[in-house]
Design a protein around this motif. Structure first.
Motif, short mmCIF file in Angstrom:
data_model
loop_
_atom_site.label_atom_id
_atom_site.label_comp_id
_atom_site.label_asym_id
_atom_site.label_seq_id
_atom_site.Cartn_x
_atom_site.Cartn_y
_atom_site.Cartn_z
N ALA A 47 2.26 56.40 15.63
CA ALA A 47 3.52 56.93 15.11
C ALA A 47 4.34 57.50 16.26
CB ALA A 47 3.25 57.99 14.04
N ILE A 50 6.30 60.84 16.53
CA ILE A 50 5.68 62.15 16.76
C ILE A 50 5.92 62.66 18.19
CG2 ILE A 50 3.47 63.38 16.90
CD1 ILE A 50 2.61 61.78 14.41
N LYS A 124 13.05 65.17 7.30
CA LYS A 124 11.74 64.59 7.02
C LYS A 124 10.86 64.63 8.26
CE LYS A 124 14.00 61.19 4.12
NZ LYS A 124 14.01 59.82 3.61
N VAL A 127 9.70 68.14 9.10
CA VAL A 127 8.63 68.64 8.22
C VAL A 127 7.30 67.98 8.60
CG1 VAL A 127 7.76 68.64 5.84
CG2 VAL A 127 10.16 69.16 6.29
N LEU A 128 7.30 66.66 8.71
CA LEU A 128 6.04 65.95 8.89
C LEU A 128 5.47 66.12 10.29
CD1 LEU A 128 6.74 62.69 6.86
CD2 LEU A 128 5.52 64.76 6.16
N TYR A 132 1.96 67.70 11.47
CA TYR A 132 1.08 67.03 12.43
C TYR A 132 0.65 68.01 13.52
CZ TYR A 132 -0.57 63.61 15.85
OH TYR A 132 -1.32 62.91 16.75
N SER A 135 -1.94 70.39 12.28
CA SER A 135 -3.27 69.79 12.16
C SER A 135 -3.88 69.58 13.55
CB SER A 135 -3.21 68.48 11.37
OG SER A 135 -2.46 67.52 12.07
N PHE A 138 -5.23 72.83 14.72
CA PHE A 138 -6.45 73.08 13.97
C PHE A 138 -7.63 72.35 14.63
CE2 PHE A 138 -8.08 72.25 9.35
CZ PHE A 138 -9.17 73.06 9.58
N GLN A 139 -7.41 71.09 15.01
CA GLN A 139 -8.47 70.34 15.69
C GLN A 139 -8.86 71.01 17.01
OE1 GLN A 139 -6.43 66.46 15.77
NE2 GLN A 139 -8.18 65.60 14.69
N HIS B 101 5.42 68.99 0.43
CA HIS B 101 6.15 68.44 1.58
C HIS B 101 6.62 67.01 1.31
CE1 HIS B 101 4.62 71.55 4.76
NE2 HIS B 101 5.25 72.10 3.75
N VAL B 105 10.33 65.26 1.61
CA VAL B 105 10.54 64.07 2.43
C VAL B 105 11.11 62.92 1.60
CG1 VAL B 105 9.31 62.29 3.74
CG2 VAL B 105 8.83 64.72 4.15
N LEU B 153 -12.35 68.60 7.98
CA LEU B 153 -11.06 68.87 7.34
C LEU B 153 -9.91 68.91 8.36
CD1 LEU B 153 -12.35 71.36 4.67
CD2 LEU B 153 -11.29 69.14 4.22
N ALA B 154 -10.21 69.33 9.59
CA ALA B 154 -9.18 69.28 10.63
C ALA B 154 -8.81 67.82 10.92
CB ALA B 154 -9.67 69.96 11.91
N ASN B 155 -9.82 66.96 11.01
CA ASN B 155 -9.54 65.55 11.27
C ASN B 155 -8.81 64.90 10.10
OD1 ASN B 155 -10.72 65.73 13.79
ND2 ASN B 155 -12.74 65.10 13.06
N SER B 157 -6.80 66.42 8.05
CA SER B 157 -5.42 66.91 8.08
C SER B 157 -4.59 66.12 9.08
CB SER B 157 -5.38 68.39 8.48
OG SER B 157 -6.07 69.16 7.54
N ALA B 158 -5.18 65.84 10.24
CA ALA B 158 -4.44 65.08 11.26
C ALA B 158 -4.17 63.66 10.78
CB ALA B 158 -5.20 65.08 12.57
N ALA B 161 -1.32 63.83 8.20
CA ALA B 161 0.00 64.07 8.80
C ALA B 161 0.47 62.85 9.58
CB ALA B 161 -0.05 65.31 9.69
N GLU B 162 -0.44 62.23 10.32
CA GLU B 162 -0.06 61.06 11.10
C GLU B 162 0.34 59.91 10.17
OE1 GLU B 162 -3.02 59.99 13.94
OE2 GLU B 162 -1.60 58.91 15.21
N GLU B 164 1.62 60.14 7.24
CA GLU B 164 2.92 60.44 6.63
C GLU B 164 4.06 60.07 7.57
OE1 GLU B 164 3.56 61.77 3.63
OE2 GLU B 164 1.89 63.04 3.02
N VAL B 165 3.89 60.44 8.85
CA VAL B 165 4.94 60.10 9.82
C VAL B 165 5.01 58.58 9.99
CG1 VAL B 165 5.80 60.42 12.17
CG2 VAL B 165 4.59 62.28 11.04
N LEU B 166 3.84 57.96 10.01
CA LEU B 166 3.78 56.50 10.15
C LEU B 166 4.51 55.83 8.99
CD1 LEU B 166 2.50 54.42 12.03
CD2 LEU B 166 0.48 54.43 10.58
N LEU B 168 6.90 57.06 7.28
CA LEU B 168 8.33 57.31 7.44
C LEU B 168 8.95 56.27 8.37
CD1 LEU B 168 10.32 59.60 6.63
CD2 LEU B 168 9.83 60.66 8.82
N THR B 169 8.24 55.97 9.48
CA THR B 169 8.81 55.05 10.46
C THR B 169 8.53 53.59 10.07
OG1 THR B 169 6.85 55.43 11.82
CG2 THR B 169 8.81 56.66 12.39
N GLN B 183 -3.62 52.14 7.52
CA GLN B 183 -3.56 53.47 8.13
C GLN B 183 -2.71 54.41 7.30
OE1 GLN B 183 -2.36 52.41 12.24
NE2 GLN B 183 -3.30 54.43 12.56
#
Lengths: 342, 342
Positions: A47, A50, A124, A127-128, A132, A135, A138-139, B101, B105, B153-155, B157-158, B161-162, B164-166, B168-169, B183
């Motif tokens: 992506a 990002i 958008k 926000v996203l 990211y 997260s 967090f990692q 979110h 979006v 859960l951290a992974n 979340s990533a 989020a990734e 969601e952005v993907l 979007l694009t 993906q």
């Protein structure tokens, strides 16, 4: 890495003017590692939006104050590992994520003198990409393997988010008092400052009193910083700070100067505040009128005294830490954040 | 609590019609504890906007599928502690935060048949309350004290989020292929399903093969579920699902049916896709025309076959788990998510 013996040599430390410059010079190798880590972790193979959005913010020459606080806290206590770099990047990612979301919430068009991401791309993406970065942070913190650090940062995140919502609902509400204001600015600024310094101590294996002192320093520094910022929004003593005087007034935010003036308002003044803040019916000359009322009740002076008291508290907390050149710079930093208003 | 011996008695289990109802009936005591925890943790003393917005979503009669997956995974393996309740609430908070979110979006106006939070309050509240729920979920998972759980859960979340952005694009981009689609839907759906089942196993102290089987089950179930959903957006075999046929088409989302049709497009068809998806120039009759083209290339049948294959994979993964009534229901659940399209 010996503190101060960085790539720039001692001269960079000597030439540094502000305490923040001094921190950057002292910790330049560490900061270089933080910047490498930030670039590596904001990348996304799939992506490309990002890194585009993030680079816009991360490369925008932000002051990197929060990661410097983490690095300084750990190094000052003799930490020689590498996890402080991860935590410094974590803190900067959290900060950047909140900026992205703030700009959506505030419908901002400029940040640090440049167009905001929500304007360049869209809400958008802000926000996203903010999600990211959260997260990713967090990692990074999970990689340190410290549950204590995770607990501190989880609690800071909740305080930040709660403070943001509180600010949203407290804005335009004349009943907002100093207690609510303190919570809002703890969420907005002090919680992440306090977590930044505290995790530096925790990762260095510091004793509980030292960890508590670091947290208190960060908390008080953040509060002093934010009160000073809110004073400057009404002009302060120096208008040349790049922030537009009156932004908070126009956005009808109940910051400390207004809260103090509202508490002492005459009936006519109260009617004025109801019109301009609660109803949002603002006309030419209202900002000037607001500043006359603030002056009448010594509201700015009272705010200044509070900011200075918090800066003192920050410095007092440092007495519980070992003597160290970085401790001295952190003390100067506390004076510096309020020097803008004194 | 013995599985099935809950407050509703065995009859509730017997009367349950769908596999999800069966899970709810079997795990009703646990789910009651999850709901209590969710209500307690979404409260905010100082920012009443938070429980208002959250209650709107959390009480809206969502299916609670994700927390049920966590509870079922832990209980199936004989877990007798209380942390599975925290993890189930964690997973639901993450899910609710992403919904808040997503609605910003997607500029959605309705969710689960009700007006969305961004419409009832504003985008600001949706962004900030979403952040608050993320931070709350983070606190809950830290309370379990399991770094393994935090890592999972951290992974997740990533990945969310990734993805969601993907999405979007990738939207509006005809070059989006099945690999990118996979993906996107892993981020959108499967990552949290997989994390929900995996953490249930981890908290129960399961062996590595069992944990891997749970993760594979959740991943495959989520993918089957999402492909089925994307098929139903083009009508599927049953229009009575409450989702508006053609939403994805109108939003120019490249979901699997379109991706398959675009890959086989004649020059005329390609021009059609460029106009309606890339350029967004949609006219009356275009959706019907799109469905004719999908039909011509057997795109829906091909998607259906893939969804069924993923449902099979989900069931296969379950063979690595011990025999248990809940395992049987999870197997039925895999069939159920694709029954809507077969």
């Amino acid at each position: 890495m010996k503190v101060g013996m960085d790539g720039l040599g001692e001269s960079a430390v000597e030439k540094a003017v502000t305490p923040q410059d001094k921190l950057s010079a002292h910790l330049s190798d560490d900061m270089a590692a933080v910047n490498r880590l930030i670039r590596a972790r904001m990348a996304s193979e799939h992506a490309p939006r990002i890194p585009e959005v993030t680079a816009h913010l991360v490369e925008a020459g932000g002051k990197r104050l929060r990661p410097l606080l983490t690095l300084a806290s750990a190094r000052m206590l003799g930490y020689t590992g590498v996890d402080h770099v991860k935590l410094a990047a974590t803190v900067e990612f959290i900060h950047t994520a909140t900026l992205l979301h703030d700009d959506v919430v505030d419908e901002s068009e400029r940040r640090r003198g440049r167009p905001t991401a929500n304007l360049l791309w869209d809400n958008k993406s802000s926000v996203l990409v903010g999600d990211y970065l959260f997260s990713r942070s967090f990692q990074l913190m999970v990689e340190t393997g410290s549950l204590r650090v995770l607990d501190i940062l989880a609690n800071a995140s909740a305080t930040i988010a709660e403070g943001e919502v509180l600010q949203l609902t407290a804005a335009q509400d004349l009943r907002t008092d100093e207690k609510i204001y303190l919570q809002v600015i703890r969420g907005k600024t002090a919680a992440l400052f306090a977590a930044a310094t505290e995790v530096g101590g925790v990762i260095a294996g510091a004793s509980e009193p030292v960890v508590a002192a670091l947290r208190d320093y960060g908390d008080a520094l953040g509060i002093a910083f934010q009160i000073a910022d809110d004073i400057l929004d009404y002009g302060g003593s120096d208008a040349a700070i790049g922030k537009n005087t009156g932004d908070d007034f126009r956005e009808r935010k109940l910051t400390l100067p207004l809260i103090k003036a509202v508490a002492k308002a005459s009936p006519e003044e109260h009617a004025f505040w109801v019109r301009v803040i609660e109803k949002g019916d603002q006309r030419d000359g209202d900002l000037a009128q607001a500043m006359v009322i603030l002056q009448r009740h010594d509201a700015i002076s009272a705010c200044r005294a509070e900011a200075l008291a918090w800066a003192s508290r920050a410095k007092d907390a440092l007495y519980n830490l070992p003597v160290h050149p970085l401790r001295q710079i952190l003390s100067e930093l506390a004076d510096f954040v309020v020097s803008r208003i004194s």
